[in-house]
Design an enzyme around this catalytic site. Sequence first.
Site: not given
Length: 598
Positions: A134, A410, A428, A430, A452, A481, A503
């Site tokens: 991430r 994503t 992703t 986003n 996020d 996430s 999402g």
Amino acid sequence: MWFPAFRSRSTSAAVAALCVGSALVLPVPALSQTAATSAPVSAPAPASASVRYDLGYNIFYPVRSRNGMVASEHRLATEIGVDILKRGGNAVDAAVAVGFALAVVLPNAGNIGGGGFMVVHDAKSGRDVAIDFREMAPAKAFRDMYLDQQGKVVPDRSLYTHLAVGIPGTVAGLAHALEKYGTMTLADVLAPAIRLAREGHTVTPQLAGLLEVERDHLAAWDATKAIFFKDGRPLTAGETLANADLAKSLETIAQQGPKAFYEGAIADRIAAEMAKHGGYITKDDLKAYKVVEREPVSGSYRGYTVKSMPPPSSGGTHIIQMLNILERWPLKEYGPDSARSIHLMAEAMKLAYADRSEYLGDPDFTKVPVKGLTSRKYADELAAKIDPEKATPAGSIKPGKPAPYESDQTTHFSVADNQGNVVSTTYTLNLNFGSGIVAEGTGILLNNEMDDFSAKPGVPNAFGLVGGDANAVQPYKRPLSSMSPTIVLKDGKPWLVTGSPGGSRIITTTMETVIDHIDFGMNPAEAAALPRVHHQWTPDELRVEKGLSPDTVRLLEQMGHKVAVKPTMGRTQTIQLREDGLYGFSDPRNPDGMTLGY
Ligand code: GLY
């Protein structure tokens, strides 16, 4: 070797809406398997007469193969993955090749300028690992960086500016997975992506549509326009999209390894792009990026073991929390997409998403009570709050602020090889094309993952999700996430590999996919075709896809649900591993997706 689709008597259910008549009467819910602490039961009521499903025939047929399978959101990426498997690569080799290929052919979500999560079942050790790549907030990031002097959230600052970009993790994550669990070299798995970026690929109607929708965001940056525009307008279907700078960046990574991205020539260019436009990411930030291997969050559901992504994803935790709640009701008997099943799922969803806003964040910065949230005792407590006949208003669970939530860009891919390894990856930028910013000279689109984080407690992000302190911005923290790459095991062996974009809807889509296979005996094609439902506590809206029977909608409304029929609930890429081979399917909600095997 290809297997023709054939009628299977052993599995699957009819994908049809269930009309149970005008009065809805719910039977007594069973308690959880463990000693129950409380009885979440309303007055016993007889089951209504209802249609019984004949589970013995297929309506939709999955792709079938014997030796290996790849399910992704783009045909070219899937073909690349299958080719790697055929050449003797394992599931991780194929997954890494697919990840790099999607960065080229699916530029709205596939990436090397973003981040994500990978859950791997390593057949040799029997271990399941969760690889966290991430994005991280840069060192200069701070809690109120998206607020103006009056303390109000500045529109779009966390979405379409250089401050929206988190330190990308994809290159480090894919390289880590390959080195630790793969067998091929980085150069080998990158070669097909480099070729595609250099030679170009045909823009599909799907991609053309997305380029048009995001036209203004993309047109704001010359380096972006140079790639995705021609004659002052976005590329259209049938035209060729090539990205020579991206080919060069990928080639540099193939030659020099991930260091090129985090410390070398690519890092220089990203840092220069940031400095030029007031972004915070520096070369030191890129160098500081770290992949983290985590223990997957684990639960059991009707005898199956569910392994999914732990924090900083909320996905796995809440999937298991909801399954724990739902296990006490005989969903199989109620039927897929029946008002009863949907009502109970929606009530479990509300409870889980309310907890999400309070407790979830980066576990390296905040204590996340994963054990508590996924315990059966807590599920008993939550289930006691569910009225099996009536919707609980979301406001009475905890007040929230309604907001739209439409974007779902994503992407997920699943891979299985012939040695028992499986890989489930969701990554992703986003939103569509992330921030829309290409770092000059790299061809690399940069994410807008900073959105996020909760810019301000109680103020919803682009997905309508609210958060609190646990997900506030902090230097080097990872934003919360919903991405939920998931593996379901049966007797310790992989049985289902799945996940989805979407999402906030990723979590519910993935949970419903697990239920469709376990409770309703569906194959991956049928599960993908079934209309999905979603509730995220705030807004207080039960979102359902078209295809759900109007009778069912009416029953849900009678129970107090505010039902809204809206499009697209995730796009699953699922592989099921059965005794007689691999069954897979790419969600029909994206026509570009493809599952192939050999
Ligand atoms: N960016 C969407 C998510 O990670 O959930």
